[in-house]
Design an enzyme around this catalytic site. Sequence first.
Site, PDB file in Angstrom:
ATOM      1  N   ALA A 132      -7.588 -13.805 -10.704  1.00 49.83           N
ATOM      2  CA  ALA A 132      -7.457 -14.946 -11.609  1.00 49.83           C
ATOM      3  C   ALA A 132      -7.012 -16.172 -10.832  1.00 49.83           C
ATOM      4  CB  ALA A 132      -6.457 -14.634 -12.720  1.00 49.83           C
ATOM      5  N   ASP A 133      -7.362 -17.320 -11.366  1.00 47.79           N
ATOM      6  CA  ASP A 133      -6.919 -18.575 -10.782  1.00 47.79           C
ATOM      7  C   ASP A 133      -6.771 -19.588 -11.909  1.00 47.79           C
ATOM      8  OD1 ASP A 133      -6.518 -19.810  -7.971  1.00 47.79           O
ATOM      9  OD2 ASP A 133      -7.589 -21.357  -9.101  1.00 47.79           O
ATOM     10  N   THR A 134      -5.783 -20.448 -11.806  1.00 47.26           N
ATOM     11  CA  THR A 134      -5.518 -21.461 -12.826  1.00 47.26           C
ATOM     12  C   THR A 134      -5.493 -22.831 -12.184  1.00 47.26           C
ATOM     13  OG1 THR A 134      -4.213 -19.877 -14.109  1.00 47.26           O
ATOM     14  CG2 THR A 134      -3.888 -22.209 -14.619  1.00 47.26           C
ATOM     15  N   LYS A 185     -11.049 -13.765  -5.138  1.00 52.89           N
ATOM     16  CA  LYS A 185      -9.823 -12.985  -5.022  1.00 52.89           C
ATOM     17  C   LYS A 185     -10.060 -11.520  -5.387  1.00 52.89           C
ATOM     18  CE  LYS A 185      -6.796 -16.904  -5.978  1.00 52.89           C
ATOM     19  NZ  LYS A 185      -5.871 -17.523  -6.935  1.00 52.89           N
TER      20      LYS A 185
END
Length: 185
Positions: free
Chosen positions: A68-70, A52
């Site tokens: 960011a990624d969760t 990203k």
Amino acid sequence: MKPFILASQSPRRKQLLEQAGLSFSIIPSSIEETVPNHYSPEETVALLAYQKAADVLKDHRDSVVLGADTIVSLDGTILGKPANDEDARAKLHLLSGRTHQVLTGVAILSSEKEVTFTAQAQVSFYSLSDEEIDNYIRSGEPSDKAGAYGIQGLGATFVEKVEGDYFAIVGLPIAKVSRALKSFN
């Protein structure tokens, strides 16, 4: 000072960066999220965050970009966003009465420097009744959340215990991010 860009439309990430007093613009990434099947949850979330940030950085080389990624992981299996109400119901039944892991991967990139890391927390749920799950699904909250719940909303009522970085669960480990950004000036 270089412009700072958040490569995400997440209202939670926006709010946390604002809470930390940071000035930034939002330019969401448009990548199609792809990760090799053999990647662990930790590798997956780190790669997605990096993809990203790199996607936005390619068109904004004079900036510092945060991606960011969760994800939610139960016994090593990633529970993504639910496809529909039935999928949300199935995910919440899996999490009921159990402890799962929430991981947030962060990538902060500029044309000169790259910093990537993950933060995580263990989340234990109370046992959930069918009625609790159905009421929660009717609220609409689970539809766009990893693991079909949001800890910062009604989903908080399911949580018995948290161990680790609470803000990793919300979507951005803000203390770690703030410290990492200092190295970018």
